[in-house]
Write a protein that holds these residues in place. Sequence first.
Motif, short mmCIF file in Angstrom:
data_model
loop_
_atom_site.label_atom_id
_atom_site.label_comp_id
_atom_site.label_asym_id
_atom_site.label_seq_id
_atom_site.Cartn_x
_atom_site.Cartn_y
_atom_site.Cartn_z
N GLY A 245 0.90 -1.23 -0.16
CA GLY A 245 -0.02 0.00 0.01
C GLY A 245 0.88 1.35 0.03
O GLY A 245 2.11 1.26 0.22
N LYS A 246 0.29 2.37 -0.08
CA LYS A 246 0.82 3.67 -0.18
C LYS A 246 1.44 4.08 1.27
O LYS A 246 0.73 3.91 2.05
CB LYS A 246 0.01 4.95 -0.49
CG LYS A 246 0.45 6.03 -0.85
CD LYS A 246 -0.16 7.27 -1.46
CE LYS A 246 0.25 8.35 -1.62
NZ LYS A 246 -0.40 9.48 -2.21
N GLY A 247 2.80 4.38 1.18
CA GLY A 247 3.52 4.58 2.33
C GLY A 247 3.86 3.39 3.13
O GLY A 247 4.68 3.43 4.02
N SER A 248 3.79 1.94 2.61
CA SER A 248 4.18 0.90 3.24
C SER A 248 5.59 0.95 2.99
O SER A 248 6.36 1.45 1.80
CB SER A 248 3.49 -0.27 2.64
OG SER A 248 2.21 -0.25 3.06
N PRO A 249 6.27 0.43 3.91
CA PRO A 249 7.66 0.18 3.93
C PRO A 249 8.28 -0.90 2.69
O PRO A 249 7.37 -1.78 2.60
CB PRO A 249 8.24 -0.15 5.19
CG PRO A 249 7.28 -1.02 5.93
CD PRO A 249 5.98 0.02 5.31
N ARG A 250 9.38 -0.74 2.30
CA ARG A 250 9.62 -1.63 1.20
C ARG A 250 10.27 -2.89 1.78
O ARG A 250 10.89 -2.88 2.79
CB ARG A 250 10.94 -1.11 0.24
CG ARG A 250 11.48 -1.78 -0.87
CD ARG A 250 12.65 -1.01 -1.45
NE ARG A 250 12.86 -1.51 -2.81
CZ ARG A 250 13.84 -1.27 -3.53
NH1 ARG A 250 14.58 -0.22 -3.34
NH2 ARG A 250 14.40 -2.14 -4.60
N PRO A 251 9.80 -4.03 1.18
CA PRO A 251 10.07 -5.40 1.87
C PRO A 251 11.62 -5.47 1.81
O PRO A 251 12.41 -5.05 0.72
CB PRO A 251 9.45 -6.35 0.95
CG PRO A 251 9.26 -5.65 -0.22
CD PRO A 251 9.10 -4.22 -0.06
N LYS A 252 12.29 -6.19 2.56
CA LYS A 252 13.60 -6.48 2.81
C LYS A 252 13.87 -8.21 2.65
O LYS A 252 12.95 -8.93 3.11
CB LYS A 252 14.29 -6.04 3.76
CG LYS A 252 14.00 -4.63 4.18
CD LYS A 252 14.92 -4.23 5.41
CE LYS A 252 14.63 -2.56 5.63
NZ LYS A 252 15.26 -2.10 6.95
N LYS A 253 15.02 -8.52 2.23
CA LYS A 253 15.33 -10.11 2.22
C LYS A 253 16.82 -9.98 2.53
O LYS A 253 17.68 -9.03 1.95
CB LYS A 253 14.98 -10.47 1.00
CG LYS A 253 15.55 -10.03 -0.25
CD LYS A 253 15.09 -10.69 -1.52
CE LYS A 253 15.57 -12.06 -1.83
NZ LYS A 253 15.10 -12.62 -2.93
N ALA A 254 17.27 -10.97 3.05
CA ALA A 254 18.69 -11.32 3.36
C ALA A 254 19.47 -11.77 1.84
O ALA A 254 18.97 -12.52 1.44
CB ALA A 254 18.84 -12.38 4.55
N ARG A 255 20.69 -11.09 1.91
CA ARG A 255 21.46 -11.98 0.70
C ARG A 255 21.84 -13.41 0.85
O ARG A 255 22.34 -13.44 1.86
CB ARG A 255 22.75 -10.94 0.70
CG ARG A 255 23.47 -11.29 -0.62
CD ARG A 255 24.84 -10.55 -0.57
NE ARG A 255 24.53 -9.05 -0.93
CZ ARG A 255 24.05 -8.24 -1.90
NH1 ARG A 255 24.39 -9.11 -3.14
NH2 ARG A 255 23.89 -7.04 -1.96
N GLN A 256 21.45 -13.97 -0.33
CA GLN A 256 22.08 -15.48 -0.09
C GLN A 256 22.69 -15.86 -1.30
O GLN A 256 22.86 -15.14 -2.27
CB GLN A 256 20.53 -16.14 -0.13
CG GLN A 256 19.51 -15.99 1.08
CD GLN A 256 18.34 -16.47 1.07
OE1 GLN A 256 17.59 -16.53 -0.44
NE2 GLN A 256 17.83 -17.04 1.93
N VAL A 257 23.04 -16.91 -1.12
CA VAL A 257 24.10 -17.65 -2.50
C VAL A 257 23.36 -18.82 -2.75
O VAL A 257 22.62 -19.79 -1.81
CB VAL A 257 25.40 -17.81 -1.87
CG1 VAL A 257 26.11 -16.63 -1.52
CG2 VAL A 257 25.52 -18.72 -0.72
N GLN A 258 23.92 -19.27 -3.99
CA GLN A 258 23.40 -20.79 -4.48
C GLN A 258 24.04 -21.81 -3.47
O GLN A 258 25.25 -21.62 -3.04
CB GLN A 258 24.08 -20.76 -5.96
CG GLN A 258 23.28 -20.02 -6.90
CD GLN A 258 23.78 -19.83 -8.41
OE1 GLN A 258 25.16 -20.09 -8.33
NE2 GLN A 258 23.03 -20.08 -9.33
N SER A 259 23.28 -22.92 -3.51
CA SER A 259 23.78 -24.08 -2.94
C SER A 259 25.04 -24.78 -3.25
O SER A 259 25.26 -24.61 -4.65
CB SER A 259 22.60 -25.04 -2.46
OG SER A 259 22.25 -25.55 -3.67
#
Length: 307
Positions: free
Chosen positions: A178-192
């Motif tokens: 929604g308007k004004g909602s914070p941007r989602p975050k995700k942890a940096r990952q690597v390939q297995s």
Amino acid sequence: MCDSREQRCNVKFCVKLGKTFTETFGLLKQAYGGDAFSRTQCYEWFIRFKNGRQSIEDDPRPGRPLIATDNTCIEKISDLVRVNRRLTVRELSEEVGISIGSCHEILTEKLNMHRVAAKFVPRLMYEEQKEHRVNVCQELLGKADNDETLIQRIITGDESWVYGYDIEKKVQSSQWVGKGSPRPKKARQVQSSVKVMLTVFFDLNGVVHFEFLPQGQKINRQYYEGVLKRLREKIRKKRPQLWRDNSWFLHHDNAPAHSALLIRQFCAKNQMTVLPQPPYSPDLVPCDFFLFPKLKSVLKFTIRHWH
């Protein structure tokens, strides 16, 4: 508002009469009221005339031309860019003698150019290799024009690593907010580290043969010969018409294992027609730009257990 030259003439007259600046400015305000020079303007011209200046005209201005985007400037910038395409907007503007904004306008609007960074590629082809690529492409186009069923009879294949866990793309992790909602975050990952080499062959009707490279095995000419033997068996079962007529074409890239003498002898012995592939041209291999990207897009952010 009165002509500014008239006020300059009066300031000059007061200087010749020996008036002080305060007296001169007071007389100017008394004569012209709100239209009189400001105190700063009056002082500048007072000092000039006191130092011996005679002219009441403005000094000539050597600045850039009024029309900085005329044909002359456009031609100069075009010539400079063609000689050295790495010149910056600032360097071009200084060379031609126009503002940075005018120079940017000429580049983007008049010349329809934009600055891009160089793209890293595995290898740059020599002129002979480029010419060979053109010849191969023209040969394939000629065969397609003369044979409407050519595309239907091509079986193409290649190898690629498939990871047990692969990171999802940035686009795949996008979500509605929604308007004004914070941007989602995700942890940096690597390939297995768990991965397996997939070899697949397909044609216009779907996958003909695929297999996974056994652990500890390398893709060399001996292994690839075995792959082609198993591919021929699958063609016999899945594409019986192509098998009976021996009218199918093998298409693969020129990796060392694919272009080895042993493989060429195997194809000649079994009357397998191999379509030419120019060097360093992955964009001509359907597996690289069609099959594998679509396959790996589905496997992104999923876990697979290989046995």
